[in-house]
Design a protein around this motif. Structure first.
Motif, short mmCIF file in Angstrom:
data_model
loop_
_atom_site.label_atom_id
_atom_site.label_comp_id
_atom_site.label_asym_id
_atom_site.label_seq_id
_atom_site.Cartn_x
_atom_site.Cartn_y
_atom_site.Cartn_z
N THR A 148 56.62 50.50 30.59
CA THR A 148 57.66 49.48 30.41
C THR A 148 57.04 48.10 30.62
N TRP A 149 57.82 47.09 30.26
CA TRP A 149 57.37 45.71 30.50
C TRP A 149 57.03 45.52 31.99
N LYS A 150 57.90 46.06 32.84
CA LYS A 150 57.72 45.89 34.29
C LYS A 150 56.42 46.56 34.75
N GLU A 151 56.18 47.75 34.24
CA GLU A 151 54.95 48.45 34.64
C GLU A 151 53.71 47.70 34.15
N GLU A 152 53.80 47.16 32.94
CA GLU A 152 52.65 46.41 32.42
C GLU A 152 52.38 45.16 33.25
N ARG A 153 53.47 44.48 33.61
CA ARG A 153 53.33 43.26 34.42
C ARG A 153 52.71 43.61 35.78
N GLU A 154 53.19 44.68 36.37
CA GLU A 154 52.69 45.07 37.69
C GLU A 154 51.21 45.47 37.62
N ALA A 155 50.86 46.15 36.53
CA ALA A 155 49.46 46.55 36.38
C ALA A 155 48.58 45.31 36.22
N GLU A 156 49.04 44.36 35.44
CA GLU A 156 48.27 43.13 35.25
C GLU A 156 48.09 42.41 36.59
N ALA A 157 49.18 42.29 37.33
CA ALA A 157 49.12 41.59 38.62
C ALA A 157 48.17 42.29 39.58
N ALA A 158 48.13 43.61 39.52
CA ALA A 158 47.27 44.36 40.44
C ALA A 158 45.79 44.24 40.04
N GLU A 159 45.55 44.16 38.73
CA GLU A 159 44.16 44.19 38.25
C GLU A 159 43.48 42.83 38.28
N LEU A 160 44.24 41.80 37.86
CA LEU A 160 43.61 40.49 37.66
C LEU A 160 43.09 39.94 38.99
N GLY A 161 41.83 39.61 39.00
CA GLY A 161 41.22 39.09 40.22
C GLY A 161 40.52 40.19 41.01
N TYR A 162 40.79 41.46 40.67
CA TYR A 162 40.16 42.58 41.37
C TYR A 162 39.32 43.41 40.37
N LEU A 163 40.00 43.99 39.38
CA LEU A 163 39.28 44.82 38.43
C LEU A 163 38.75 44.02 37.25
N ARG A 164 39.43 42.92 36.94
CA ARG A 164 38.88 42.02 35.91
C ARG A 164 39.12 40.58 36.37
N GLN A 165 38.21 39.72 35.90
CA GLN A 165 38.22 38.34 36.40
C GLN A 165 39.07 37.43 35.51
N PRO A 166 39.75 36.46 36.13
CA PRO A 166 40.47 35.48 35.31
C PRO A 166 39.47 34.54 34.67
N TYR A 167 39.81 34.00 33.49
CA TYR A 167 38.95 32.98 32.88
C TYR A 167 39.09 31.66 33.64
N CYS A 168 40.30 31.46 34.17
CA CYS A 168 40.59 30.17 34.82
C CYS A 168 41.26 30.40 36.17
N VAL A 169 40.82 29.66 37.17
CA VAL A 169 41.54 29.65 38.46
C VAL A 169 42.08 28.24 38.68
N ILE A 170 43.37 28.18 38.99
CA ILE A 170 43.99 26.90 39.31
C ILE A 170 44.24 26.89 40.81
N VAL A 171 43.63 25.95 41.51
CA VAL A 171 43.89 25.84 42.94
C VAL A 171 45.06 24.87 43.11
N GLY A 172 46.14 25.34 43.70
CA GLY A 172 47.33 24.52 43.89
C GLY A 172 48.44 24.95 42.97
N GLY A 173 49.50 25.46 43.57
CA GLY A 173 50.63 25.96 42.78
C GLY A 173 51.87 25.12 42.96
N GLY A 174 51.70 23.80 42.91
CA GLY A 174 52.87 22.91 42.79
C GLY A 174 53.25 22.85 41.32
N GLN A 175 54.07 21.85 40.97
CA GLN A 175 54.53 21.79 39.57
C GLN A 175 53.37 21.64 38.60
N GLY A 176 52.27 20.98 39.02
CA GLY A 176 51.13 20.76 38.14
C GLY A 176 50.48 22.08 37.78
#
Ligand SMILES: Cc1cc2nc3c(=O)[nH]c(=O)nc-3n(C[C@H](O)[C@H](O)[C@H](O)COP(=O)(O)OP(=O)(O)OC[C@H]3O[C@@H](n4cnc5c(N)ncnc54)[C@H](O)[C@@H]3O)c2cc1C
Length: 597
Positions: A148-176
């Motif tokens: 499902t969409w939910k399962e795909e989202r959860e899998a992505e959230a679990a993998e990114l940063g651990y099993l595969r690397q992000p292309y971009c890291v943004i430090v700071g999660g304000g509106q910018g």
């Protein structure tokens, strides 16, 4: 012979421009410009944010970039008409380059180009999946073990940063960081936002309790998802916090709350960052190609050092740490500073029953919120303007910084005239006023130095009528156990001292997180080089280091007010996407460093 209508004049010029550029005839193209012309390019020709001022700079840029850029198909934008007023013809335009589609704006004077804005709308072959091209969502048909969409989202959230690397890291999660990540998501650039606060929106929630946005709702929309029509004109800070949290969720951002970036270093050989993050107390190492500092231009406190601060027995803090007025009823409060935060905090303390004194060292620009709304913003950002936010952003972007003050001075002259009695009353109370070094008012101060003003939502009346006491033209000499001593010898008894002394340049974040060398290599962030107070020359023509390539490969700065975050996140996201796709991005006119902070 009858004069041609504006559409005809613009089309003739665009045809001539198209012909000259397609044939590689730089001189013919330059001939179509006025002597005092301005060409502002947002990443289409220059892979930079850059204004060419005068024919010579236009010639230099075209000589360097024309062959690569391969511009074509210049025309009046679909569905638009040119218009003419006061001898100036204006038109929305569209065009293409070899790799992108562009949109822009042009003003003609005496049949030649006076101002030209060229902006990148999308990269060919990498268009955003919107409108007819939006995702299907449902997967019709039958499939075993389908996710499902939910399962795909959860899998992505679990993998990114651990099993595969992000292309971009943004430090700071304000509106910018959030606005940029939303755009990168649409462009399919794997991205993680690293935010030390627990929840999106906390950077607003944690500010002093009385804070409401100073800019009206029409100026504040985020990309893709405008505020609903019943949203208040001035959003209370906790409400904007909730909106950001909701936005982060519905835009499907990979937002790591309670995650602090501790250190980052760049390996020139592999063109890769190593970013050390403490996530919920555990160390995670990320390896992105691109690192964006969206850590806030109003977030690195300038904390002054006064003799005696260490022995003060009351409460003292920078304005960014001020909890609100509740525990200061009947207490004596001294607020050092006289800009927005100082005013807001003084007014809230007075409302809570504190005895408040503001200490004003030097002049401040004050403008009543309703005057600013009506005379400063209404033409572009208001319910009456009838203009889309994106067009308002582009018109604002089309006014070259070099001459922007000339458009602003009459606005602030009109405000001064309209509010003359108000300014007289403030001066009578001892308040030191200015209207910007060249009387160009608030926006220019913001663009040049990001400080030095108050948008009046009520505190000025309290100063004028003496409810908030004022000591002006003085500095702090020292702090004692129970008071603040000023340079004229006055002693102000104090239970609370708030240092509303502003914020430092964003390359300070690079010094903290990366190294002093990298911070110095990229230099000062923000300001135009206008040679006015706190914005030393030489003239840069654009905001230093913001939203564009810096002297450090793979390092970017993003932020600003809501309007800037919305508008410039488009161009930063396209620069990052192009790099991810391996599209050549030769930068023309890379920012030079003239100041370290
Ligand atoms: C009092 C005040 C009023 C303002 N009013 C307005 C207004 O009315 N309209 C407007 O448009 N703008 C306003 N601004 C300006 C600007 O819009 C805000 O400062 C806004 O919050 C900037 O957003 P940002 O995302 O760039 O930075 P911030 O909101 O400051 O977000 C930066 C984030 O980075 C995080 N961070 C920093 N270091 C790290 C690290 N090492 N690891 C992980 N996370 C980190 C912080 O926790 C923070 O959440 C105001 C600013 C202030 C201070």
């Amino acid at each position: 012979m009858l004069d041609k209508a504006p559409n005809g004049k613009v089309s003739d010029l665009l045809n001539a421009l198209d012909k000259a550029l397609s044939a590689g005839e730089v001189e013919h193209a330059v001939d179509l410009f006025q002597t005092d012309c301005y060409w502002r390019d947002l990443v289409t020709f220059t892979w930079n944010i850059k204004t060419m001022e005068g024919k010579e700079q236009v010639r230099d840029m075209l000589t360097a970039r024309l062959a690569d850029t391969k511009p074509s198909n210049w025309k009046i934008a679909d569905g638009e008409d040119a218009s003419e007023a006061d001898g100036i013809i204006e038109s929305w335009i569209q065009f293409e380059t070899g790799v992108a589609r562009g949109f822009g704006h042009m003003r003609l004077k005496d049949g030649r180009i006076w101002t030209l804005l060229t902006t990148m709308s999308e990269l060919k072959g990498h268009e955003e999946p919107v409108g007819f091209d939006r995702p299907m969502g449902a997967k019709h048909g039958a499939e075993r073990n389908r996710k499902t969409w939910k399962e795909e989202r959860e899998a992505e959230a679990a993998e990114l940063g651990y099993l595969r690397q992000p292309y971009c890291v943004i430090v700071g999660g304000g509106q910018g960081g959030i606005a940029l990540a939303a755009r990168l998501r649409q462009l399919n650039v794997p991205t993680i936002i690293v935010e030390k606060n627990e929840r999106p929106g906390d950077s607003w929630r944690k500010r002093y309790k009385s804070l409401c946005l100073h800019d009206p709702v029409w100026y504040d929309h985020l990309p893709y998802l405008p505020f609903p029509r019943n949203w208040p004109v001035f959003s209370p800070k906790d409400k904007i916090g909730d909106w950001l949290e909701m936005y982060t969720k519905v835009m499907e951002l990979n937002y790591w709350g309670s995650s602090e970036c501790k250190k980052a270093s760049y390996d020139e050989k592999s063109s890769e960052w190593t970013v050390i993050v403490q996530r919920h107390g555990k160390e995670v190492v990320l390896k992105p190609k691109q690192l964006v500092l969206a850590t806030g231009m109003s977030a690195k406190p300038n904390m002054p050092k006064f003799e005696g601060m260490d022995i003060f027995e009351g409460d003292q803090h920078h304005s960014s740490q001020h909890p609100g007025p509740d525990k200061y009823k009947n207490k004596k409060a001294v607020v050092i500073g006289s800009n927005n935060s100082a005013h807001d905090i003084c007014a809230a303390l007075w409302e809570a029953g504190a005895d408040v004194t503001m200490v004003q060292r030097s002049t401040t620009h004050v403008v009543k919120s309703d005057s600013l709304m009506e005379l400063g913003l209404a033409a572009l950002y208001s319910v009456q303007s009838g203009m889309t936010t994106s067009k308002a952003d582009l018109i604002f972007a089309s006014l070259p910084y070099k001459i922007l003050h000339e458009f602003q001075i009459p606005v602030y002259n009109a405000i001064r005239e309209r509010d003359a009695d108000y300014y007289k009353r403030l001066e009578k109370a001892g308040f030191l006023l200015d209207y910007g070094d060249d009387d160009s008012g608030l926006f220019m101060k913001y663009l040049r130095r990001g400080s030095g003003y108050y948008i009046d939502v009520g505190a000025s009346e309290l100063i004028a009528n003496g409810s908030i006491k004022l000591k002006s033209g003085v500095d702090v000499e020292k702090i004692t156990e129970h008071s603040v001593i000023l340079s004229d010898g006055t002693e102000l008894p104090a239970d609370l001292v708030v240092y509303a002394t502003g914020y430092g340049s964003m390359n300070g974040w690079a010094a903290d997180l990366i190294s002093r060398e990298v911070a110095d290599k990229v230099g000062k962030v923000w300001g135009l080089g206008s040679n006015t107070t706190k914005d030393p020359g030489p003239w840069e023509g654009e905001q230093r280091n913001m939203w564009k390539p810096t002297q450090q490969d793979g390092l970017w700065f993003h932020g600003g007010n809501l309007h800037q975050s919305r508008h410039y996140s488009q161009f930063l996201s396209l620069q990052l996407k192009a790099r991810m796709e391996g599209i050549p991005t030769p930068v023309y006119g890379l920012q030079q460093v003239h100041h370290l902070s």
